[in-house]
Each structure stands twice: as C-alpha cells, then as structure tokens.
Motif scaffolding. Structure first.
Motif, PDB file in Angstrom:
ATOM      1  N   ALA A 190      -0.389 -10.601 -19.515  1.00  0.00           N
ATOM      2  CA  ALA A 190      -1.046 -11.561 -18.616  1.00  0.00           C
ATOM      3  C   ALA A 190      -0.316 -11.642 -17.281  1.00  0.00           C
ATOM      4  CB  ALA A 190      -1.110 -12.934 -19.267  1.00  0.00           C
ATOM      5  N   ASP A 191       1.026 -11.727 -17.310  1.00  0.00           N
ATOM      6  CA  ASP A 191       1.788 -11.770 -16.062  1.00  0.00           C
ATOM      7  C   ASP A 191       1.689 -10.435 -15.326  1.00  0.00           C
ATOM      8  OD1 ASP A 191       2.525 -14.383 -16.427  1.00  0.00           O
ATOM      9  OD2 ASP A 191       4.539 -13.940 -17.172  1.00  0.00           O
ATOM     10  N   GLY A 192       1.671  -9.341 -16.092  1.00  0.00           N
ATOM     11  CA  GLY A 192       1.524  -8.028 -15.463  1.00  0.00           C
ATOM     12  C   GLY A 192       0.198  -7.903 -14.737  1.00  0.00           C
ATOM     13  N   GLN A 193      -0.863  -8.432 -15.325  1.00  0.00           N
ATOM     14  CA  GLN A 193      -2.181  -8.381 -14.680  1.00  0.00           C
ATOM     15  C   GLN A 193      -2.195  -9.165 -13.373  1.00  0.00           C
ATOM     16  OE1 GLN A 193      -4.342  -9.824 -18.099  1.00  0.00           O
ATOM     17  NE2 GLN A 193      -5.305  -7.829 -18.448  1.00  0.00           N
ATOM     18  N   LYS A 194      -1.522 -10.308 -13.365  1.00  0.00           N
ATOM     19  CA  LYS A 194      -1.460 -11.099 -12.132  1.00  0.00           C
ATOM     20  C   LYS A 194      -0.785 -10.314 -11.015  1.00  0.00           C
ATOM     21  CE  LYS A 194      -1.199 -15.577 -14.528  1.00  0.00           C
ATOM     22  NZ  LYS A 194      -0.318 -16.740 -14.825  1.00  0.00           N
ATOM     23  N   THR A 195       0.358  -9.703 -11.340  1.00  0.00           N
ATOM     24  CA  THR A 195       1.082  -8.917 -10.343  1.00  0.00           C
ATOM     25  C   THR A 195       0.258  -7.713  -9.900  1.00  0.00           C
ATOM     26  OG1 THR A 195       3.226  -9.571 -11.281  1.00  0.00           O
ATOM     27  CG2 THR A 195       3.195  -7.595  -9.904  1.00  0.00           C
ATOM     28  N   TYR A 196      -0.316  -7.020 -10.863  1.00  0.00           N
ATOM     29  CA  TYR A 196      -1.135  -5.832 -10.591  1.00  0.00           C
ATOM     30  C   TYR A 196      -2.289  -6.163  -9.654  1.00  0.00           C
ATOM     31  CZ  TYR A 196      -3.989  -1.684 -11.807  1.00  0.00           C
ATOM     32  OH  TYR A 196      -4.743  -0.532 -11.777  1.00  0.00           O
ATOM     33  N   ASN A 197      -3.034  -7.194  -9.993  1.00  0.00           N
ATOM     34  CA  ASN A 197      -4.201  -7.569  -9.182  1.00  0.00           C
ATOM     35  C   ASN A 197      -3.790  -8.034  -7.790  1.00  0.00           C
ATOM     36  OD1 ASN A 197      -6.026  -6.954 -11.240  1.00  0.00           O
ATOM     37  ND2 ASN A 197      -5.901  -9.004 -12.122  1.00  0.00           N
ATOM     38  N   SER A 198      -2.687  -8.779  -7.708  1.00  0.00           N
ATOM     39  CA  SER A 198      -2.215  -9.244  -6.400  1.00  0.00           C
ATOM     40  C   SER A 198      -1.813  -8.084  -5.514  1.00  0.00           C
ATOM     41  CB  SER A 198      -1.029 -10.198  -6.578  1.00  0.00           C
ATOM     42  OG  SER A 198      -1.427 -11.403  -7.191  1.00  0.00           O
ATOM     43  N   LEU A 199      -1.054  -7.146  -6.063  1.00  0.00           N
ATOM     44  CA  LEU A 199      -0.600  -6.007  -5.267  1.00  0.00           C
ATOM     45  C   LEU A 199      -1.770  -5.143  -4.809  1.00  0.00           C
ATOM     46  CD1 LEU A 199       2.628  -5.081  -7.239  1.00  0.00           C
ATOM     47  CD2 LEU A 199       2.531  -5.613  -4.793  1.00  0.00           C
ATOM     48  N   LYS A 200      -2.720  -4.909  -5.698  1.00  0.00           N
ATOM     49  CA  LYS A 200      -3.889  -4.112  -5.318  1.00  0.00           C
ATOM     50  C   LYS A 200      -4.698  -4.829  -4.227  1.00  0.00           C
ATOM     51  CE  LYS A 200      -3.225  -0.870  -8.497  1.00  0.00           C
ATOM     52  NZ  LYS A 200      -3.051   0.569  -8.280  1.00  0.00           N
ATOM     53  N   SER A 201      -4.767  -6.163  -4.319  1.00  0.00           N
ATOM     54  CA  SER A 201      -5.491  -6.939  -3.301  1.00  0.00           C
ATOM     55  C   SER A 201      -4.786  -6.862  -1.956  1.00  0.00           C
ATOM     56  CB  SER A 201      -5.627  -8.396  -3.743  1.00  0.00           C
ATOM     57  OG  SER A 201      -6.436  -8.500  -4.890  1.00  0.00           O
ATOM     58  N   TYR A 202      -3.453  -6.954  -1.983  1.00  0.00           N
ATOM     59  CA  TYR A 202      -2.704  -6.842  -0.736  1.00  0.00           C
ATOM     60  C   TYR A 202      -2.890  -5.452  -0.115  1.00  0.00           C
ATOM     61  CZ  TYR A 202      -0.161 -11.299  -1.046  1.00  0.00           C
ATOM     62  OH  TYR A 202       0.173 -12.637  -1.067  1.00  0.00           O
ATOM     63  N   ALA A 203      -2.949  -4.425  -0.941  1.00  0.00           N
ATOM     64  CA  ALA A 203      -3.171  -3.080  -0.418  1.00  0.00           C
ATOM     65  C   ALA A 203      -4.546  -2.979   0.243  1.00  0.00           C
ATOM     66  CB  ALA A 203      -3.050  -2.052  -1.539  1.00  0.00           C
ATOM     67  N   THR A 204      -5.553  -3.545  -0.408  1.00  0.00           N
ATOM     68  CA  THR A 204      -6.908  -3.541   0.159  1.00  0.00           C
ATOM     69  C   THR A 204      -6.945  -4.304   1.476  1.00  0.00           C
ATOM     70  OG1 THR A 204      -7.894  -3.414  -2.063  1.00  0.00           O
ATOM     71  CG2 THR A 204      -9.300  -4.190  -0.267  1.00  0.00           C
ATOM     72  N   ALA A 205      -6.277  -5.464   1.508  1.00  0.00           N
ATOM     73  CA  ALA A 205      -6.239  -6.273   2.731  1.00  0.00           C
ATOM     74  C   ALA A 205      -5.553  -5.539   3.874  1.00  0.00           C
ATOM     75  CB  ALA A 205      -5.517  -7.592   2.454  1.00  0.00           C
ATOM     76  N   ALA A 206      -4.631  -4.629   3.539  1.00  0.00           N
ATOM     77  CA  ALA A 206      -3.936  -3.852   4.568  1.00  0.00           C
ATOM     78  C   ALA A 206      -4.729  -2.621   4.980  1.00  0.00           C
ATOM     79  CB  ALA A 206      -2.554  -3.436   4.049  1.00  0.00           C
ATOM     80  N   GLY A 207      -5.952  -2.482   4.451  1.00  0.00           N
ATOM     81  CA  GLY A 207      -6.802  -1.354   4.826  1.00  0.00           C
ATOM     82  C   GLY A 207      -6.510  -0.087   4.048  1.00  0.00           C
ATOM     83  N   ARG A 208      -5.860  -0.232   2.892  1.00  0.00           N
ATOM     84  CA  ARG A 208      -5.489   0.931   2.104  1.00  0.00           C
ATOM     85  C   ARG A 208      -6.374   1.068   0.873  1.00  0.00           C
ATOM     86  NH1 ARG A 208       0.414   0.578   0.232  1.00  0.00           N
ATOM     87  NH2 ARG A 208       0.007   2.771  -0.261  1.00  0.00           N
ATOM     88  N   ASN A 209      -6.417   2.262   0.325  1.00  0.00           N
ATOM     89  CA  ASN A 209      -7.047   2.473  -0.974  1.00  0.00           C
ATOM     90  C   ASN A 209      -6.073   1.950  -2.032  1.00  0.00           C
ATOM     91  OD1 ASN A 209      -7.926   3.475  -3.461  1.00  0.00           O
ATOM     92  ND2 ASN A 209      -8.648   5.408  -2.591  1.00  0.00           N
ATOM     93  N   PRO A 210      -6.457   0.935  -2.818  1.00  0.00           N
ATOM     94  CA  PRO A 210      -5.515   0.356  -3.786  1.00  0.00           C
ATOM     95  C   PRO A 210      -5.039   1.348  -4.843  1.00  0.00           C
ATOM     96  CG  PRO A 210      -7.724  -0.477  -4.152  1.00  0.00           C
ATOM     97  CD  PRO A 210      -7.765   0.255  -2.855  1.00  0.00           C
TER      98      PRO A 210
END
Length: 406
Positions: free
Chosen positions: A215-235
């Motif tokens: 559960a904690d891993g999913q939170k980190t995973y989803n947050s990091l992928k979202s930050y990558a998308t927000a930075a204009g990157r392919n997650p």
C-alpha cells in the motif's frame, strides 16, 4: 503465484558492506573487506552473473573507477562532476550513472556544502543537475568530425557552450569531454519527501525508495509517476526501485535464524540510533510514536519506517531491530518461493518497477543468484540475459536527446 507476461522486474544489487555498520562483526566475514577492491570486483562479477544492475554505495568511490560500476557520487562543482562522470561513461562504454544525493553526508562540512532546508536543498540540486546536463549537451553527437583529409577535427557549429549565470552557479565554457555513449549517464535520485519526489519526477531515470508495504509502495509509485507526467515526461521512463534486504533460507526456519543472527549483531542503542529519530522521554518498549513533527534528515525514509512500525504495532525496540539491518529498508526473510512471490506481488500491484537487492554480505548475493533469480526467470518476470551493453539499455530508459536539437 501465476506468471506475469506483460511486465518484468528490474533488479539492482547494492554493494553496501561498509554501510551495514554491524555486518563486519560476522565471524565468517573479513572486517577489512570495505577497503579491498577485490571484494567489490567479486561482488560486481556476481551481480553480472545474475544479470543484475550493479550499484555502488556513496561511501565507496575509492573503488568505483576500478570497477566501472553504475553509480557514484562526486561532491564538487558542476563542471567537475560533469567531466568526471562523462569520463567514467566513456571508460565504461556507457555503464555510468549519477546518484544525485541531496542529504549532506558526514563529509559535507569538509567540502563547504551548506546544510539547507528541504526547499533550498532541492532548488540547489535542480540547478546543479541542470548545469551538469547542459555541460553534457555541449557537443552534438557528430560534432567531432576527425576528418584527416580535410583537417577538420571538430565542427564548431555543433558546439553549444552553456550560458548559466544565476545566484548558485556560473558556467560559460563547453565541457572538455565529448558526448558520452549514453548521452547522459543514468540519473538516480532517492528523495521521497514531496520536494524530493518533485525533483525525481522531473530529472531521474531511477528513483531509489524505502517502503515496507505494498500500500505504501503504491502511494510512492503513483506520486512519482504523477510528478514525472507533470514535468512533461513519459512516466514509463522513470523507474521506481524499492530497497529490500533479502535473507534467504532453504526453509523459513533457516531464514529466520539468519535474520535473528543479523539482528543480534546490533547493540540495541546502536540500532535505535540508526533510526535517526528523537526518542527522548520514551521507553524502548513503548509503542512506536508518531514522528511526523520531528525534524529528520531523510523524510521519505522516516515516513516509511514510522508507517511500518505503527501499522504493525511494533515497539521502538522491535522497530529498531527490524529496520537497522537494512538502514531503513525492508527485510524480506524467506525461501525461494516466498521471496519470489513477494517480489512479484509488488510488481503486479504496481507498487514498484523493481528492487535494489541489499544482501547483508556477499554470500547473500550468491544465494539470491543461485536460488531466487532462476525462479524469477522461470516465472517470466526477469530477464535471462542483458538486453544491451549500456546501463540505459538494460534499464529500458531512453537516451536523452541533445537539448539544442529539440
């Protein structure tokens, strides 16, 4: 557990012997291995036999050039870091990486590195990374013509000196090393505070994190992928890699005995101190307290440990015993099947892209290679051979284009 055909694990091996501060006490180990380059060469060869990505800890740069391993940390100005890492990438034929460490280590004061709050240190890190990558883009891939007939060695129209002049850095000359096999050595980052994840999402190819539950891993995973998308990157171009201390046994009982032996090497006061929390006013057998208001050096690691300890109802003593051997990373104690099941469960749940395997000693890596790797290959979730020659190819992250050609 059924096999997974659509996604494969990324696995790295962490050469952490000096970091496991009590491992040297094991009677089966040589206490001076941390100073012996042959130890690291043996570790690297073992990792290669298992088709693992090899990683060296920040305390070991004295052996990095000899090993041509995949990560190193160099404390210096952007031009020095850019030149040294570019040289390492050339020497290693595209197997170099850069661990962008923002938390000042013990040597920071000797280097004049300021101790800053979260926002300031991540601002500096982002500016430092930008300066280094601009330097790596000083030359286009085909800038060095080396045409003997015409006498043209370098096409000056393909040289792009950086123009950096801000309150942190000034850089105005092109790098003295041409573009590297990977374009940029792989960038690794380990901050999982909100500021750290924003930086990692923007710049990292590989984020190294600590989590104890899916559960904690999913939170980190989803947050990091979202930050990558927000930075204009392919997650998908950002790998989330979770640290795990694997302790293998033929049976669960054997694995547990190994775990207890590792725990027993840690004096309880040292184990508690390694958590880096303030437990003043608490008894060691009190329930693990809420640490959210404490000023800690590594917020992401602190959140992971606290979440694990409180959700599992651990005392301070129990948390210290369980978390100290991995310096804040999850211990995974089991057999071939249970370890493989655990790793696959995290992958299938999208709680991670892979794991940084942290054996307590070199024998632990041998056991992982001999027993767990074949099972992961059998399940179809890990490679049976390397995909390419460079670190980027084996991680599946793209070669960055030169910014001046975009």
């Amino acid at each position: 557990m059924t096999t997974s055909s659509h996604k494969k694990l990324h696995l790295a091996a962490f050469t952490g012997f000096p970091g496991w501060s009590q491992t040297w006490r094991d009677p089966d180990l040589h206490a001076l291995d941390s100073l012996d380059v042959d130890y690291y060469i043996k570790f690297a060869k073992l990792a290669e036999e298992g088709n693992l990505t090899r990683s060296v800890s920040r305390t070991e740069h004295h052996s990095t050039a000899a090993l041509l391993l995949n990560t190193c940390r160099v404390d210096n100005e952007p031009t020095h870091v850019a030149r040294q890492l570019a040289s390492l990438d050339h020497i290693s034929h595209g197997r170099a990486g850069w661990n962008v460490v923002t938390t000042p280590g013990p040597g920071a004061r000797n280097l004049g590195i300021p101790v800053e709050d979260g926002k300031a240190k991540y601002k500096r890190a982002a500016a430092f990374h930008d300066a280094v990558t601009q330097l790596w883009d000083s030359y286009e891939d085909d800038a060095f013509v080396r045409d003997k007939k015409s006498g043209i060695f370098l096409d000056m129209s393909k040289v792009h000196p950086p123009k950096i002049d801000n309150d942190l850095f000034r850089v105005s000359q092109a790098l003295t090393v041409e573009r590297t096999p990977q374009s940029h050595p792989v960038t690794v980052q380990a901050g999982t505070s909100p500021e750290g994840m924003a930086l990692g999402g923007a710049i990292a190819d590989f984020v190294y994190c600590a989590n104890y539950s899916i559960a904690d891993g999913q939170k980190t995973y989803n947050s990091l992928k979202s930050y990558a998308t927000a930075a204009g990157r392919n997650p998908d171009h950002l790998l989330v890699m979770t640290g795990v201390v694997v302790i293998w046994g033929e049976t669960q009982e054997e694995a547990e005995r190994k775990f207890e032996k590792a725990i027993s090497a840690w004096p309880i006061d040292v184990a508690v101190q390694s958590l880096a929390f303030d437990f003043k006013g608490f008894d060691l057998d009190d329930p693990f307290p809420d640490t959210s208001e404490q000023d800690v050096r590594s917020k992401g690691r602190a959140v992971a440990i606290t979440s694990y300890a409180r959700s599992d109802g651990l005392t301070i003593r129990q948390a210290a015993q369980h978390c100290s051997i991995g310096l804040g990373h999850r211990p995974l104690v089991g057999t071939t099947q249970s370890i493989a099941d655990d790793l696959q469960a995290w992958l299938d749940a999208e709680a991670t892209d892979g794991f940084v395997i942290q054996p307590l000693h070199i024998k632990g890596l041998q056991e992982f290679n001999e027993h767990v790797i074949p099972e992961l290959v059998r399940r179809g979730i890990f490679r049976s051979e390397y995909e390419g020659k460079t670190l980027r190819e084996n991680l599946g992250v793209p070669r960055p284009p030169n910014r001046y050609l975009q």
